[in-house]
Scaffold this motif. Structure first.
Motif, PDB file in Angstrom:
ATOM      1  N   ASP A  18       0.851  -1.196   0.000  1.00 31.72           N
ATOM      2  CA  ASP A  18       0.000   0.000   0.000  1.00 31.72           C
ATOM      3  C   ASP A  18       0.879   1.235   0.000  1.00 31.72           C
ATOM      4  N   GLN A  19       0.513   2.229  -0.777  1.00 29.78           N
ATOM      5  CA  GLN A  19       1.253   3.476  -0.862  1.00 29.78           C
ATOM      6  C   GLN A  19       0.441   4.598  -0.224  1.00 29.78           C
ATOM      7  N   GLU A  20       1.099   5.417   0.572  1.00 27.24           N
ATOM      8  CA  GLU A  20       0.444   6.609   1.110  1.00 27.24           C
ATOM      9  C   GLU A  20       0.549   7.682   0.038  1.00 27.24           C
ATOM     10  N   LEU A  21      -0.586   8.053  -0.524  1.00 30.64           N
ATOM     11  CA  LEU A  21      -0.596   8.950  -1.670  1.00 30.64           C
ATOM     12  C   LEU A  21      -1.168  10.318  -1.309  1.00 30.64           C
ATOM     13  N   GLU A  22      -0.626  11.323  -1.970  1.00 30.95           N
ATOM     14  CA  GLU A  22      -1.129  12.682  -1.789  1.00 30.95           C
ATOM     15  C   GLU A  22      -2.065  13.083  -2.922  1.00 30.95           C
TER      16      GLU A  22
END
Length: 108
Positions: A18-22
Motif C-alpha cells: 500500500d502506498q500513502e498517496l497525496e
C-alpha cells in the motif's frame, strides 16, 4: 506497465505494498509525468542505495520488491508475470482475430 515490462524478459514478478498517496491513485500508477524512474536494487545493496538517495536529497519512494512470478498489488494477487506477458504480446492480435481487413482498422 513499466514494472510489468521490466519483469517480462526474466519472468520476474513484483509485490507492491500500500502506498500513502497525496493524489489520486490512478494518477500515481498510470501518470506519465517527467522525471519518474523505477530502479531495482539487489537486496544486499539496498541500504547503501537508500543512503545515497538521502545524501543526495533525491525524493524517492519504495514501491515494493521483486518476486519470482506473481504480481501482487496491495495484497491482491493479479496473476503471473507470464500470463500478463502473453496478454501484452498478443493484445492486438486478439483484438483483430476474425476481422476482415477493412473491419480490422475500425476495430482498433
Amino acid at each position: 506497465i513499466c514494472l510489468a515490462e521490466s519483469g517480462f524478459n526474466r519472468n520476474m514478478g513484483f509485490e507492491i505494498a500500500d502506498q500513502e498517496l497525496e493524489f489520486r491513485k490512478d494518477a500515481y500508477w498510470f501518470g506519465e509525468s517527467l522525471g519518474r524512474i523505477i530502479v531495482s536494487v539487489k537486496q544486499n545493496q539496498q541500504e547503501s542505495f537508500l543512503d545515497f538517495m538521502m545524501r543526495q536529497q533525491i525524493i524517492f519512494s519504495e514501491l515494493g520488491k521483486v518476486s519470482t512470478n506473481d504480481i501482487i498489488i496491495e495484497n491482491e494477487n493479479w496473476g503471473t508475470i507470464c500470463d500478463w506477458k502473453d496478454k501484452y504480446d498478443n493484445a492486438i492480435n486478439e483484438l483483430l482475430k476474425g476481422q476482415e481487413n477493412e473491419q480490422a482498422l475500425s476495430a482498433i
